[in-house]
Design a protein around this motif. Structure first.
Motif, mmCIF file in Angstrom:
data_model
loop_
_atom_site.group_PDB
_atom_site.id
_atom_site.type_symbol
_atom_site.label_atom_id
_atom_site.label_comp_id
_atom_site.label_asym_id
_atom_site.label_seq_id
_atom_site.Cartn_x
_atom_site.Cartn_y
_atom_site.Cartn_z
ATOM 1 N N THR A 104 -19.424 73.181 -34.715
ATOM 2 C CA THR A 104 -19.104 74.175 -33.684
ATOM 3 C C THR A 104 -17.786 73.855 -32.995
ATOM 4 O O THR A 104 -17.426 72.688 -32.843
ATOM 5 N N SER A 105 -17.080 74.892 -32.618
ATOM 6 C CA SER A 105 -15.835 74.705 -31.879
ATOM 7 C C SER A 105 -15.942 75.299 -30.481
ATOM 8 O O SER A 105 -14.962 75.385 -29.762
ATOM 9 N N LYS A 106 -17.152 75.727 -30.105
ATOM 10 C CA LYS A 106 -17.345 76.338 -28.801
ATOM 11 C C LYS A 106 -17.275 75.275 -27.702
ATOM 12 O O LYS A 106 -18.052 74.323 -27.698
ATOM 13 N N PRO A 107 -16.341 75.416 -26.749
ATOM 14 C CA PRO A 107 -16.253 74.422 -25.689
ATOM 15 C C PRO A 107 -17.309 74.659 -24.616
ATOM 16 O O PRO A 107 -17.726 75.785 -24.364
ATOM 17 N N LEU A 108 -17.762 73.588 -23.994
ATOM 18 C CA LEU A 108 -18.652 73.735 -22.861
ATOM 19 C C LEU A 108 -17.867 74.254 -21.670
ATOM 20 O O LEU A 108 -16.718 73.885 -21.449
ATOM 21 N N SER A 109 -18.488 75.120 -20.890
ATOM 22 C CA SER A 109 -17.841 75.604 -19.685
ATOM 23 C C SER A 109 -17.699 74.459 -18.702
ATOM 24 O O SER A 109 -18.597 73.633 -18.560
ATOM 25 N N SER A 110 -16.566 74.386 -18.030
ATOM 26 C CA SER A 110 -16.346 73.326 -17.058
ATOM 27 C C SER A 110 -15.886 73.942 -15.754
ATOM 28 O O SER A 110 -15.240 74.995 -15.742
ATOM 29 N N PRO A 111 -16.203 73.323 -14.621
ATOM 30 C CA PRO A 111 -15.850 73.900 -13.317
ATOM 31 C C PRO A 111 -14.341 74.067 -13.169
ATOM 32 O O PRO A 111 -13.561 73.197 -13.584
ATOM 33 N N SER A 112 -13.936 75.160 -12.556
ATOM 34 C CA SER A 112 -12.513 75.415 -12.383
ATOM 35 C C SER A 112 -12.291 76.430 -11.272
ATOM 36 O O SER A 112 -13.194 77.183 -10.905
ATOM 37 N N LEU A 113 -11.070 76.435 -10.764
ATOM 38 C CA LEU A 113 -10.602 77.444 -9.821
ATOM 39 C C LEU A 113 -9.449 78.189 -10.460
ATOM 40 O O LEU A 113 -8.501 77.570 -10.943
ATOM 41 N N THR A 114 -9.517 79.527 -10.481
ATOM 42 C CA THR A 114 -8.421 80.346 -10.980
ATOM 43 C C THR A 114 -7.909 81.223 -9.853
ATOM 44 O O THR A 114 -8.683 81.959 -9.233
ATOM 45 N N LEU A 115 -6.605 81.134 -9.590
ATOM 46 C CA LEU A 115 -5.948 81.973 -8.595
ATOM 47 C C LEU A 115 -5.135 83.028 -9.319
ATOM 48 O O LEU A 115 -4.530 82.748 -10.349
ATOM 49 N N SER A 116 -5.092 84.233 -8.773
ATOM 50 C CA SER A 116 -4.419 85.336 -9.461
ATOM 51 C C SER A 116 -3.708 86.251 -8.468
ATOM 52 O O SER A 116 -4.121 86.384 -7.315
ATOM 53 N N THR A 117 -2.641 86.888 -8.957
ATOM 54 C CA THR A 117 -1.919 87.871 -8.147
ATOM 55 C C THR A 117 -2.414 89.291 -8.403
ATOM 56 O O THR A 117 -1.859 90.234 -7.847
ATOM 57 N N VAL A 118 -3.418 89.452 -9.244
ATOM 58 C CA VAL A 118 -3.987 90.770 -9.515
ATOM 59 C C VAL A 118 -5.492 90.729 -9.250
ATOM 60 O O VAL A 118 -6.135 89.689 -9.412
ATOM 61 N N PRO A 119 -6.094 91.846 -8.840
ATOM 62 C CA PRO A 119 -7.532 91.867 -8.577
ATOM 63 C C PRO A 119 -8.345 91.798 -9.862
ATOM 64 O O PRO A 119 -7.898 92.229 -10.922
ATOM 65 N N TYR A 120 -9.559 91.265 -9.757
ATOM 66 C CA TYR A 120 -10.462 91.169 -10.899
ATOM 67 C C TYR A 120 -11.553 92.241 -10.868
ATOM 68 O O TYR A 120 -12.141 92.553 -11.897
ATOM 69 N N LEU A 121 -11.860 92.777 -9.703
ATOM 70 C CA LEU A 121 -13.051 93.620 -9.556
ATOM 71 C C LEU A 121 -12.733 95.088 -9.336
ATOM 72 O O LEU A 121 -13.589 95.850 -8.886
ATOM 73 N N SER A 122 -11.526 95.525 -9.664
ATOM 74 C CA SER A 122 -11.140 96.913 -9.379
ATOM 75 C C SER A 122 -11.839 97.930 -10.277
ATOM 76 O O SER A 122 -11.951 99.101 -9.913
#
Length: 433
Positions: free
Chosen positions: A272-290
């Motif tokens: 398998t090449s599927k990576p395990l999800s790891s904790p992270s913070l992503t900051l963005s200049t565009v909205p995600y929930l529009s």
């Protein structure tokens, strides 16, 4: 037909073809939308352990980047076509270039994102960063606004948060008395270059330096470390928030660690090449929930004196071990999403009511079972979240907001762990998946 008309006739089908190349991007956005249906100071901020230790672009962001690229290509061809028409019409080439240069300006700024890894240490999610090249770490905190560093360099402080050696320069802002986790102390405000550690993407700051706070030992004595605040909106008299010094409009906090079953499957499958999800913070200049459903944020607490815009929404209901907890005064309940809290903090009146009702029903556990909260979404759906045996403590919101008439519940990691919290702070939208 004149030569200029012939040239325009040639350009038309090609431009139409390029225009159609935007469709897959629009379809991807629609598919993404369809697939995603759907500080207050507390007495138990997680103490920072005495051990010092470091993505891919969101599909909507990718679509916007591809759209910009396609739009630029389309403009380039359009520029060439118009220039040819003008030349064929004996218009001077300099005039042609002047005309088409205005047509070639991109109208949509490229979105920016940066993803920073988080480390789960001692039950707290820590973020690592550099202030003028010195390494620091802090608890990621959606319940406070400031970028902070410790104000000393003792062995214990170095192990927990980093070493202060007069990094940066005076900001011109006066020292203030601040409170974190119920502990008050003086904070000096300085300015210096800033960067995240092991981040992918580009930093989104409005200035090459940022204002940060230097906490004295009185502030440090409570939680044992410092907080990295993610509240953006504050009153004008408040010191600058970290996000207020950036162009960030949205963030995603991914606290998914991969469950035990997933880990076992991945260990068994060597290919398998599927990576395990790891904790992270992503900051963005565009909205995600529009384009998707969301939990609306409210400004009700701001109206009664909250100096910052907490990430807060109105609760529809709360139940403990299947029994609804309905305020006797019928006043609303507000839920604050706070990654700097471990369990749950609750208004004293609501806490006492739960205690009395549990005694009347002769329940053996006050908060020992499941706590279920529901929210009404923007599309009138019901969003439910749970926590099992959250550590629960009372507090008095009226001590902070004199005019407040309601109840507050602060939702900590008991509700947020192993989930993904998305906040479009500029648009007032929240989602927990």
């Amino acid at each position: 037909m004149s030569s200029s008309l012939s040239m325009l006739y040639f350009c038309t089908p090609v431009l139409a073809l390029l225009s159609n190349t935007l469709n897959p991007c629009r379809q991807q956005v629609l598919l993404d939308a369809m697939n995603k249906n759907g500080k207050v100071s507390s007495n138990h901020k997680r103490e920072i352990p005495n051990t010092f230790i470091s993505s891919s672009t969101n599909s909507k962001d990718k679509c916007k980047i591809e759209k910009i690229s396609t739009e630029q290509n389309r403009r380039s061809l359009f520029t060439a076509c118009i220039a040819s028409v003008l030349v064929a019409s004996n218009v001077p080439q300099s005039s042609a270039l002047a005309v088409v240069s205005n047509l070639s300006q991109p109208s949509i700024p490229a979105p920016q994102t940066i993803t920073v890894p988080l480390s789960l240490v001692g039950g707290a999610y820590l973020i690592y960063y550099r202030v003028e090249s010195a390494l620091f770490r802090a608890v990621l905190d959606t319940g406070s606004p400031f970028l902070m560093i410790p104000g000393s360099c003792s062995q214990n402080t170095r192990a927990k948060a980093g070493c202060y050696k007069q990094q940066g320069a005076p900001s011109g802002l006066a020292t203030t008395l601040e409170q974190f986790d119920g502990f008050e102390g003086m904070v000096e405000w300085r300015r210096a270059p800033f960067s995240f550690v092991n981040a992918t993407g580009s930093m989104i700051v409005s200035s090459p330096t940022v204002v940060f706070g230097v906490a004295d030992d009185n502030v440090m004595s409570g939680p044992g470390g410092v907080f990295f605040g993610l509240i953006k909106e504050t009153n004008s008299w408040i010191r600058p928030s970290f996000l207020g010094q950036t162009d960030v409009t949205s963030f995603i906090i991914n606290l998914r660690n991969g469950n035990t079953a997933e880990r076992d499957i991945l260990k068994m499958n060597d290919n398998t090449s599927k990576p395990l999800s790891s904790p992270s913070l992503t900051l963005s200049t565009v909205p995600y929930l529009s384009l998707v459903d969301y939990i609306p944020m409210t400004k009700d607490l701001r109206r009664v004196g909250d100096p910052v815009q907490h990430y807060v929404s109105k609760l529809k209901s709360i139940s403990i071990n299947g029994t609804p907890l309905i305020p006797k005064d019928k006043r609303p309940i507000y839920a604050i999403f706070d990654t700097g809290v471990t369990g749950m903090v609750m208004s004293r009146e609501l806490y006492d009511q739960r205690y009395m009702e549990a005694r009347e029903r002769k329940e053996r556990r006050l908060w020992g079972g499941e706590v279920e909260l529901t929210f009404e979404t923007a599309r009138k759906n019901i969003k439910t979240i749970h926590a099992v045996k959250p550590l629960t403590t009372p507090f008095d919101p009226k001590a902070t907001w004199k005019k407040f008439r309601g109840h507050v519940i602060v939702l900590g990691l008991s509700f947020l762990d192993d989930k993904e919290l998305t906040v479009d702070m500029d648009d007032g939208r929240i989602w927990l998946e």
